[in-house]
Design an enzyme around this catalytic site. Sequence first.
Site, PDB file in Angstrom:
ATOM      1  N   HIS A 157      18.532   5.919  23.322  1.00 38.72           N
ATOM      2  CA  HIS A 157      19.642   5.047  23.712  1.00 38.72           C
ATOM      3  C   HIS A 157      19.904   3.989  22.634  1.00 38.72           C
ATOM      4  CE1 HIS A 157      19.131   7.205  27.428  1.00 38.72           C
ATOM      5  NE2 HIS A 157      17.872   6.793  27.469  1.00 38.72           N
ATOM      6  N   GLU A 209      15.427  -0.092  28.646  1.00 41.16           N
ATOM      7  CA  GLU A 209      14.774   1.021  27.965  1.00 41.16           C
ATOM      8  C   GLU A 209      15.093   1.011  26.473  1.00 41.16           C
ATOM      9  OE1 GLU A 209      14.658   5.928  27.999  1.00 41.16           O
ATOM     10  OE2 GLU A 209      16.025   4.856  29.344  1.00 41.16           O
ATOM     11  N   HIS A 233      11.169   7.414  24.798  1.00 40.63           N
ATOM     12  CA  HIS A 233      11.902   7.040  26.008  1.00 40.63           C
ATOM     13  C   HIS A 233      10.964   6.414  27.028  1.00 40.63           C
ATOM     14  CE1 HIS A 233      15.846   9.000  25.273  1.00 40.63           C
ATOM     15  NE2 HIS A 233      15.132   9.820  24.513  1.00 40.63           N
ATOM     16  N   GLU A 236       8.219  10.417  27.303  1.00 43.29           N
ATOM     17  CA  GLU A 236       8.537   9.458  28.366  1.00 43.29           C
ATOM     18  C   GLU A 236       7.258   8.651  28.596  1.00 43.29           C
ATOM     19  OE1 GLU A 236      11.343   8.919  29.752  1.00 43.29           O
ATOM     20  OE2 GLU A 236      12.571  10.716  29.540  1.00 43.29           O
TER      21      GLU A 236
END
Length: 327
Positions: free
Chosen positions: A117, A154, A209, A291
């Site tokens: 992101h 995030e 992430h 993650e």
Amino acid sequence: MSYVGPDFEPSPPRRPRRRPLTVALAALVPGALLGWVVYEAVGGPDGGSAGAVGTPVSSRAPASPTASEPTDSGNDDAKQPSPTPATTAPATSSPGTSVPAASGPLKGKVIVIDPGHNPGNFQHTAEINRKVNIGTNWKECDTTGTSTNAGYAEAEFTLDVAHRMRTLLQAQGATVKLTQDGDRPYGPCVDERARIGNAAHADAVVSVHADGSAAGNRGFHVILPGSVHAGAADTRPIVAPSRRLGERIAGNFVRVTGSAPSNYIGDGTGLDTRTDLGGLNLSTVPKVFVECGNMRDSKDEALLTSGAWRQKAAQGISEGIVSFLRG
């Protein structure tokens, strides 16, 4: 990272894996001592003092979104987190550019880190919602990502971990490139993220992430590319090396951070194979997603918001990369 959006749709049902993570852990023992030496060199779990080698550049905080964040439903492409403001330092490199590497065991190796992101995605919803071709179909360019309930985004987390990883890996002689360093207004889109790694002829690419699942869902998992051969996507040459990379990262992540594999994805292995992610489908070099935990669980949140723990996360991922590259 959420599971709706360009790279974040729910995983398809899968049969339980019975392959124990201990197999991956056993393969990592030879690299453990080397990783410890690097970890000590950069100043321990807190990353050292402000002037010490190994202290990462502060990440940029996102601008405040204009919309309030909806109640968590496990589908984070709809979320608009309210990030906590932070004092920032200038970015030290641009996406796709090299930073001179030191001499070391990884000299000549190219590693691309993909911080998931972008802090500016909130202000560019039209741009990140446009569809891009991911080889097998079309998906949105990017999403805003998720956040903790307190508003720690995030995108801020991923950039901080990426900076810490860059310092650790450069200390071993690697050439390290970031797909974005908080130095562009939004994105890059998922297809461009893949192209950056491909154009760099990277020896390994890791996309960083954090998840946005329901409270009570805890732990990390590593997403591996499945075999895809359709349209512009052909992951068949990278499936095996990407699995080796993912196993090395998972094993080192457990050892260094003390975190357990996800209790809601991967059947306790810490590994999850996906064929619906453009960032993996379009890659021609070994690549995985990590993650690091669930931002919406209070216990995982306490870890993800800790600078000391983020240093451990960066070390665990980096040592996994080192172990993979050194065989």
